[in-house]
Design a protein around this motif. Structure first.
Motif, PDB file in Angstrom:
ATOM      1  N   MET A   1      15.385  34.614  41.034  1.00 52.97           N
ATOM      2  CA  MET A   1      16.024  35.509  41.000  1.00 52.97           C
ATOM      3  C   MET A   1      17.342  35.111  40.005  1.00 52.97           C
ATOM      4  SD  MET A   1      17.847  38.070  43.625  1.00 52.97           S
ATOM      5  CE  MET A   1      19.187  37.245  44.284  1.00 52.97           C
ATOM      6  N   LYS A   2      17.672  35.912  39.291  1.00 51.02           N
ATOM      7  CA  LYS A   2      18.682  35.778  38.240  1.00 51.02           C
ATOM      8  C   LYS A   2      20.068  36.076  38.955  1.00 51.02           C
ATOM      9  CE  LYS A   2      20.636  36.168  33.554  1.00 51.02           C
ATOM     10  NZ  LYS A   2      20.658  37.154  32.413  1.00 51.02           N
ATOM     11  N   LYS A   3      21.053  34.840  38.778  1.00 53.63           N
ATOM     12  CA  LYS A   3      22.262  35.102  39.511  1.00 53.63           C
ATOM     13  C   LYS A   3      23.419  35.876  38.638  1.00 53.63           C
ATOM     14  CE  LYS A   3      22.142  30.843  41.876  1.00 53.63           C
ATOM     15  NZ  LYS A   3      22.693  29.560  42.278  1.00 53.63           N
ATOM     16  N   THR A   4      24.039  36.581  39.026  1.00 52.11           N
ATOM     17  CA  THR A   4      25.151  37.414  38.540  1.00 52.11           C
ATOM     18  C   THR A   4      26.373  36.746  38.395  1.00 52.11           C
ATOM     19  OG1 THR A   4      24.191  39.331  39.583  1.00 52.11           O
ATOM     20  CG2 THR A   4      26.436  39.641  38.463  1.00 52.11           C
ATOM     21  N   PRO A   5      26.940  36.378  37.102  1.00 49.96           N
ATOM     22  CA  PRO A   5      28.244  36.014  36.871  1.00 49.96           C
ATOM     23  C   PRO A   5      29.401  36.519  37.354  1.00 49.96           C
ATOM     24  CG  PRO A   5      27.007  36.391  34.972  1.00 49.96           C
ATOM     25  CD  PRO A   5      26.363  37.107  35.797  1.00 49.96           C
ATOM     26  N   PHE A   6      30.189  35.829  38.176  1.00 45.98           N
ATOM     27  CA  PHE A   6      31.490  36.518  38.797  1.00 45.98           C
ATOM     28  C   PHE A   6      32.775  35.820  38.134  1.00 45.98           C
ATOM     29  CE2 PHE A   6      34.559  37.354  42.296  1.00 45.98           C
ATOM     30  CZ  PHE A   6      34.252  38.613  42.151  1.00 45.98           C
ATOM     31  N   PRO A   7      33.616  36.206  37.737  1.00 47.23           N
ATOM     32  CA  PRO A   7      34.609  35.690  37.109  1.00 47.23           C
ATOM     33  C   PRO A   7      35.783  34.911  37.874  1.00 47.23           C
ATOM     34  CG  PRO A   7      35.087  37.866  36.808  1.00 47.23           C
ATOM     35  CD  PRO A   7      33.619  37.748  37.561  1.00 47.23           C
ATOM     36  N   ALA A   8      35.729  35.028  39.039  1.00 51.38           N
ATOM     37  CA  ALA A   8      36.927  34.600  40.030  1.00 51.38           C
ATOM     38  C   ALA A   8      36.191  33.481  40.946  1.00 51.38           C
ATOM     39  CB  ALA A   8      37.302  35.872  40.710  1.00 51.38           C
ATOM     40  N   LEU A   9      37.189  32.865  41.336  1.00 45.56           N
ATOM     41  CA  LEU A   9      36.796  31.787  42.291  1.00 45.56           C
ATOM     42  C   LEU A   9      36.761  32.400  43.901  1.00 45.56           C
ATOM     43  CD1 LEU A   9      38.596  28.247  42.628  1.00 45.56           C
ATOM     44  CD2 LEU A   9      38.503  29.853  44.598  1.00 45.56           C
ATOM     45  N   ILE A  10      35.971  32.096  44.624  1.00 47.34           N
ATOM     46  CA  ILE A  10      35.585  32.957  45.869  1.00 47.34           C
ATOM     47  C   ILE A  10      35.932  31.831  46.965  1.00 47.34           C
ATOM     48  CG2 ILE A  10      34.392  34.447  47.558  1.00 47.34           C
ATOM     49  CD1 ILE A  10      32.807  35.317  44.924  1.00 47.34           C
ATOM     50  N   VAL A  11      36.815  32.206  47.921  1.00 43.02           N
ATOM     51  CA  VAL A  11      37.234  31.321  49.035  1.00 43.02           C
ATOM     52  C   VAL A  11      36.412  32.058  50.280  1.00 43.02           C
ATOM     53  CG1 VAL A  11      38.928  30.405  50.470  1.00 43.02           C
ATOM     54  CG2 VAL A  11      39.651  31.047  48.002  1.00 43.02           C
ATOM     55  N   VAL A  12      35.666  31.219  50.925  1.00 46.66           N
ATOM     56  CA  VAL A  12      34.965  31.686  52.226  1.00 46.66           C
ATOM     57  C   VAL A  12      35.199  30.647  53.148  1.00 46.66           C
ATOM     58  CG1 VAL A  12      32.990  32.673  50.948  1.00 46.66           C
ATOM     59  CG2 VAL A  12      32.926  30.215  51.370  1.00 46.66           C
ATOM     60  N   GLU A  13      34.690  30.639  54.530  1.00 45.28           N
ATOM     61  CA  GLU A  13      35.101  29.793  55.584  1.00 45.28           C
ATOM     62  C   GLU A  13      34.126  28.640  55.686  1.00 45.28           C
ATOM     63  OE1 GLU A  13      35.794  31.912  59.330  1.00 45.28           O
ATOM     64  OE2 GLU A  13      36.326  33.655  58.217  1.00 45.28           O
ATOM     65  N   GLY A  14      32.910  28.901  55.425  1.00 42.95           N
ATOM     66  CA  GLY A  14      31.794  27.923  55.697  1.00 42.95           C
ATOM     67  C   GLY A  14      30.945  27.621  54.838  1.00 42.95           C
ATOM     68  N   ALA A  15      30.090  26.619  55.033  1.00 44.21           N
ATOM     69  CA  ALA A  15      28.796  26.318  54.018  1.00 44.21           C
ATOM     70  C   ALA A  15      27.697  27.516  54.057  1.00 44.21           C
ATOM     71  CB  ALA A  15      28.363  24.915  54.571  1.00 44.21           C
ATOM     72  N   THR A  16      27.597  27.986  55.171  1.00 39.15           N
ATOM     73  CA  THR A  16      26.592  29.139  55.266  1.00 39.15           C
ATOM     74  C   THR A  16      26.999  30.099  54.505  1.00 39.15           C
ATOM     75  OG1 THR A  16      27.269  29.841  57.293  1.00 39.15           O
ATOM     76  CG2 THR A  16      25.422  28.426  57.441  1.00 39.15           C
ATOM     77  N   ASP A  17      28.445  30.768  54.467  1.00 36.98           N
ATOM     78  CA  ASP A  17      28.941  31.949  53.558  1.00 36.98           C
ATOM     79  C   ASP A  17      28.743  31.423  52.371  1.00 36.98           C
ATOM     80  OD1 ASP A  17      29.884  32.892  56.061  1.00 36.98           O
ATOM     81  OD2 ASP A  17      31.803  31.698  55.772  1.00 36.98           O
ATOM     82  N   LYS A  18      28.860  30.073  51.862  1.00 36.94           N
ATOM     83  CA  LYS A  18      28.765  29.665  50.513  1.00 36.94           C
ATOM     84  C   LYS A  18      27.447  29.676  50.044  1.00 36.94           C
ATOM     85  CE  LYS A  18      29.810  25.668  47.633  1.00 36.94           C
ATOM     86  NZ  LYS A  18      30.533  24.389  47.195  1.00 36.94           N
ATOM     87  N   ALA A  19      26.452  29.415  50.660  1.00 35.67           N
ATOM     88  CA  ALA A  19      25.236  29.373  50.332  1.00 35.67           C
ATOM     89  C   ALA A  19      24.468  30.532  50.111  1.00 35.67           C
ATOM     90  CB  ALA A  19      24.130  28.470  51.587  1.00 35.67           C
ATOM     91  N   LEU A  20      24.783  31.544  50.935  1.00 39.91           N
ATOM     92  CA  LEU A  20      24.488  32.916  50.744  1.00 39.91           C
ATOM     93  C   LEU A  20      24.993  33.516  49.515  1.00 39.91           C
ATOM     94  CD1 LEU A  20      23.169  35.632  51.689  1.00 39.91           C
ATOM     95  CD2 LEU A  20      25.243  36.195  52.844  1.00 39.91           C
ATOM     96  N   ILE A  21      26.142  33.281  49.240  1.00 38.92           N
ATOM     97  CA  ILE A  21      26.862  33.989  47.998  1.00 38.92           C
ATOM     98  C   ILE A  21      26.425  33.114  46.865  1.00 38.92           C
ATOM     99  CG2 ILE A  21      29.063  34.158  46.667  1.00 38.92           C
ATOM    100  CD1 ILE A  21      30.278  34.415  49.380  1.00 38.92           C
ATOM    101  N   ALA A  22      26.302  31.961  46.769  1.00 36.82           N
ATOM    102  CA  ALA A  22      25.665  31.102  45.859  1.00 36.82           C
ATOM    103  C   ALA A  22      24.120  31.357  45.401  1.00 36.82           C
ATOM    104  CB  ALA A  22      25.705  29.509  46.038  1.00 36.82           C
ATOM    105  N   SER A  23      23.425  32.133  46.364  1.00 37.12           N
ATOM    106  CA  SER A  23      22.074  32.722  46.108  1.00 37.12           C
ATOM    107  C   SER A  23      21.980  33.750  45.054  1.00 37.12           C
ATOM    108  CB  SER A  23      21.308  32.749  47.480  1.00 37.12           C
ATOM    109  OG  SER A  23      21.845  33.955  47.977  1.00 37.12           O
ATOM    110  N   PHE A  24      23.144  34.425  44.849  1.00 41.67           N
ATOM    111  CA  PHE A  24      23.005  35.527  43.865  1.00 41.67           C
ATOM    112  C   PHE A  24      24.049  35.654  43.157  1.00 41.67           C
ATOM    113  CE2 PHE A  24      24.794  37.146  47.969  1.00 41.67           C
ATOM    114  CZ  PHE A  24      25.894  37.764  47.467  1.00 41.67           C
ATOM    115  N   LEU A  25      25.268  34.975  43.144  1.00 40.84           N
ATOM    116  CA  LEU A  25      26.259  34.846  42.252  1.00 40.84           C
ATOM    117  C   LEU A  25      26.391  33.597  41.571  1.00 40.84           C
ATOM    118  CD1 LEU A  25      29.205  36.612  44.083  1.00 40.84           C
ATOM    119  CD2 LEU A  25      27.657  37.633  42.062  1.00 40.84           C
TER     120      LEU A  25
END
Length: 180
Positions: A1-25
């Motif tokens: 699946m192609k990831k969508t570019p997002f122009p900002a830096l996103i701050v999340v709490e933990g590694a599972t949050d990061k992994a989910l977001i990194a899977s599509f952004l």
């Protein structure tokens, strides 16, 4: 699946949050790893905010609010993305990682500016008049917060977020009329 570019830096709490977001952004994602946000992370975010947009996307619970407030105090121009609690629950857990791609994209599409950048002359008395603060106001306030993607908060928090977004008393009346 192609990831969508997002122009900002996103701050999340933990590694599972990061992994989910990194899977599509496609973007930089910074994790704070719990409620005791490291000073080094805060300093990095402050420095990065000089040239980039910072988006805070924390869990819709009390620890998430505390982390959000800590970061916002250190990086006052950070923008806020809110996920409704009912869309962030799975297996009795509440969090960003328990939501889904569409919910996160909707939150990122409805960013709330920093409260410090107030651009409205809305007053607390206006919220009182509109039944958004005071006795029996909680359900009405929560309905408006959900409709406008402002995240949950008390009356003062709602006022700050409405002001930051530039809402007028008339615009809030119009939004509320949609609920009745």
């Amino acid at each position: 699946m192609k990831k969508t570019p997002f122009p900002a830096l996103i701050v999340v709490e933990g590694a599972t949050d990061k992994a989910l977001i990194a899977s599509f952004l496609e973007c930089e994602i910074v994790t704070v790893n719990g409620s005791a946000v490291p000073r080094e992370t805060l300093e990095y975010l402050r420095e990065a905010s000089k040239t980039r947009t910072i988006v805070i996307l924390t869990d819709p619970d009390y620890p998430g609010k505390r982390i959000r407030d800590t970061i916002a105090n250190y990086v006052p121009l950070a923008k806020h993305a809110f996920i409704p609690k009912e869309k962030a629950i799975k297996r009795h857990k509440v969090g960003v990682a328990e939501s889904d791609r569409d919910t996160i994209m909707q939150a990122l599409g409805n960013l709330v500016p920093a409260s410090k950048a107030e651009v409205s002359d809305l007053l607390y008395s206006d919220l009182l008049e509109l039944g958004l603060v005071g006795p029996d106001s909680r359900m009405r306030r929560e309905w408006l917060e959900k409709k406008l993607h402002l995240g949950y908060g008390n009356g003062k928090t709602l006022l700050n977020r409405l002001k930051a977004c530039g809402y007028t008393k008339e615009q809030i009346k119009e939004a509320l009329n949609g609920s009745e």
